[in-house]
Scaffold this active site. Sequence first.
Site, short mmCIF file in Angstrom:
data_model
loop_
_atom_site.label_atom_id
_atom_site.label_comp_id
_atom_site.label_asym_id
_atom_site.label_seq_id
_atom_site.Cartn_x
_atom_site.Cartn_y
_atom_site.Cartn_z
CG ASN A 1 -2.11 11.58 3.18
OD1 ASN A 1 -1.63 10.59 2.38
ND2 ASN A 1 -1.73 11.66 4.46
CE LYS A 2 -4.86 5.36 4.72
NZ LYS A 2 -5.75 4.60 4.09
NE ARG B 1 0.18 1.29 3.32
CZ ARG B 1 1.40 2.37 3.48
NH1 ARG B 1 2.60 1.87 3.64
NH2 ARG B 1 1.04 3.52 3.83
N GLY B 2 0.26 2.49 -0.13
CA GLY B 2 1.26 3.49 -0.21
C GLY B 2 1.08 3.93 -1.85
CB ALA B 3 0.20 7.09 -3.47
NE ARG C 1 -6.28 0.92 -1.66
CZ ARG C 1 -5.44 1.54 -0.71
NH1 ARG C 1 -4.15 1.06 -0.40
NH2 ARG C 1 -6.07 2.02 0.34
CD GLN D 1 -2.52 2.53 6.84
OE1 GLN D 1 -3.12 2.87 8.15
NE2 GLN D 1 -2.93 2.53 5.85
CG ASP E 1 -3.19 8.19 -1.23
OD1 ASP E 1 -3.01 8.49 0.05
OD2 ASP E 1 -2.76 7.03 -1.47
O1 MRU Z 1 -4.39 3.14 2.44
P1 MRU Z 1 -2.97 3.56 2.26
O2 MRU Z 1 -2.24 2.89 3.35
O3 MRU Z 1 -2.52 2.99 0.61
O4 MRU Z 1 -2.68 5.18 2.42
C1 MRU Z 1 -1.74 5.34 2.37
C2 MRU Z 1 -1.35 6.89 2.51
O5 MRU Z 1 -2.53 7.62 2.74
C3 MRU Z 1 -0.15 7.51 2.36
O6 MRU Z 1 -0.12 8.75 3.19
C4 MRU Z 1 0.05 7.99 0.94
O7 MRU Z 1 -0.09 6.92 0.09
C5 MRU Z 1 1.43 8.70 0.59
S1 MRU Z 1 2.41 7.28 0.44
C6 MRU Z 1 4.05 7.83 0.13
#
Ligand code: MRU
Length: 353
Positions: free
Chosen positions: A248-249, A45-47, A88, A197, A238
Amino acid sequence: MHPTVVREDDAVVMIDQRKLPAAEVYVRCRTATEVAKAIKTMVIRGAPAIGVAAAFGIALGMRKSTATGTQKFAADFYRTCEMMAATRPTAVNLFWAIERMKRTFAEAANAGASVAQIQDRLDREAMAIHDEDIASCRAMGAWGASVVPAEARILTHCNAGALATAGYGTALGVVRGAVEAGKRVTVFADETRPFLQGARLTAWELVRDGIDTTVITDNMAGSLMRQGGVNFVVVGADRIAANGDTANKIGTYGVAVLAREHNIPFYVAAPLSTIDLATPDGSKIPIEERNAKEVTHVAGTQLAATGAHVWNPAFDVTPHQFISGIITERGIFRAPYTESLRAAFDVEAVARS
Ligand code: MRU
């Protein structure tokens, strides 16, 4: 530390982020379908990491395609791209990486390349996406270090670290850049309900790097700021709309509002691949809603009362007015974002020409 995601000849290998920090388990995806499932279920996970995994997955899928003619091969390719795109919806890096793979495919096919030649081109493009992501994170780290206080008490939300990218991280890249620049840094990691996370991944990464880290629950951030415990906030993204509004999250918006109230600089760190000029503002960013069980259960144990409804948006949008600056591999962009972000891409175009 093992890299977040690796391409091997017959597989894409990734550390299972659902199991960290209790266990370091590596998942071997042997087909594009397995990579798509890993993205959807948050093994990875993570963009930026999602974008890299999708590119590797597409290249792997096409390497394993049984098609001998280019027509069937093309049909396989576009079906694989569609499957990745359905994993996603919020992180634009996913769609950006798929577009790059599509462009590579079209250029090779239009030039009359054979199936084997197209496979090679797709492998090379996916690896380039991976390598460029690490380089971007390092550049972000160097730019970001310039705005981090010499004695920094940094709050971050979610995990925007090595695990969320091909390596080094975006927000945590800024933390690492500041440490490398000789600043004294302590980090507060919001635990980041519901997927945790921050508590699980950010704390794991930073502690392994020897960076002083304190985990707080999300509802402690305001009190900590009020007591002067935080003098800098940096988060990942994201998707950043053309006007600077940033998805973002979930919980990031609350942190931004608190930072504004307490006069604390609030920065977003993200590569240009996270900026989506085709989305005019945050209201147009699709927000993923995830399974209710992520909220009702923690580590398999039910905590919420049976029968209660659940709302589980995975992301929120921070309006651009709350953002002190957007740290990218090309520099730090500031308001008015509609102009500064557009200019960032113009510079890109100039550099490429
Ligand atoms: O649901 P996730 O864990 O994929 O969400 C991740 C985030 O919101 C991160 O902050 C974002 O992707 C930036 S990652 C460098």
